[in-house]
Design a protein around this motif. Structure first.
Motif, PDB file in Angstrom:
ATOM      1  N   GLU A  44    -110.301  62.579 -16.294  1.00  0.00           N
ATOM      2  CA  GLU A  44    -109.210  63.306 -16.944  1.00  0.00           C
ATOM      3  C   GLU A  44    -107.928  62.491 -16.961  1.00  0.00           C
ATOM      4  N   LEU A  45    -107.650  61.788 -15.858  1.00  0.00           N
ATOM      5  CA  LEU A  45    -106.471  60.929 -15.808  1.00  0.00           C
ATOM      6  C   LEU A  45    -106.578  59.809 -16.841  1.00  0.00           C
ATOM      7  N   LYS A  47    -108.280  59.912 -19.682  1.00  0.00           N
ATOM      8  CA  LYS A  47    -108.083  60.506 -21.013  1.00  0.00           C
ATOM      9  C   LYS A  47    -106.601  60.706 -21.304  1.00  0.00           C
ATOM     10  N   LYS A  48    -105.842  61.073 -20.270  1.00  0.00           N
ATOM     11  CA  LYS A  48    -104.421  61.352 -20.441  1.00  0.00           C
ATOM     12  C   LYS A  48    -103.593  60.072 -20.568  1.00  0.00           C
ATOM     13  N   THR A  49    -103.849  59.093 -19.707  1.00  0.00           N
ATOM     14  CA  THR A  49    -103.008  57.896 -19.658  1.00  0.00           C
ATOM     15  C   THR A  49    -103.590  56.685 -20.383  1.00  0.00           C
ATOM     16  N   GLN A  50    -104.916  56.648 -20.562  1.00  0.00           N
ATOM     17  CA  GLN A  50    -105.613  55.480 -21.120  1.00  0.00           C
ATOM     18  C   GLN A  50    -105.334  54.218 -20.295  1.00  0.00           C
ATOM     19  N   GLU A  54    -103.924  53.053 -13.556  1.00  0.00           N
ATOM     20  CA  GLU A  54    -103.531  54.343 -12.975  1.00  0.00           C
ATOM     21  C   GLU A  54    -104.724  55.012 -12.296  1.00  0.00           C
TER      22      GLU A  54
END
Length: 99
Positions: A44-45, A47-50, A54
């Motif tokens: 999920e991280l 998908k959000k930040t690419q 991170e």
């Protein structure tokens, strides 16, 4: 047009280089990041930040803490300084990563 001795030598070197590349390319041996509830937050991280950097920051919370997931005996040495680069070798599954 006649092919000279130098041309044959050049062609031979190219064939050898290509053969070496073919010989060392093979099946990917590193494990992919599992798509399970433990790793869902990492997907999920991403998908959000690419940003794989991170996502790498979240790995030590489970894999480096005492009582966490142990590394295999043959796992390469982990860096003591600087950021962890787990996703340099371990790839996210493309379908789950939203690619």
């Amino acid at each position: 047009m006649k092919i000279s001795k130098k041309d044959w030598l050049f062609i031979g070197v190219i064939v050898i280089v290509l053969a070496v590349f073919y010989a060392i390319s093979g099946e990917e041996k590193t494990k992919r990041v599992p798509v399970d509830e433990k790793h869902q937050a990492a997907y999920e991280l991403f998908k959000k930040t690419q940003s794989k950097m991170e996502v790498d920051k979240t790995c030590p919370s489970c894999h480096f803490e005492p009582g966490g997931v142990p590394f295999p005996a043959k796992h390469p040495v982990k860096p003591k300084d600087g950021p962890m680069r787990c996703l340099f070798c371990h790839k996210l599954k493309a379908s789950a990563a939203g690619k």
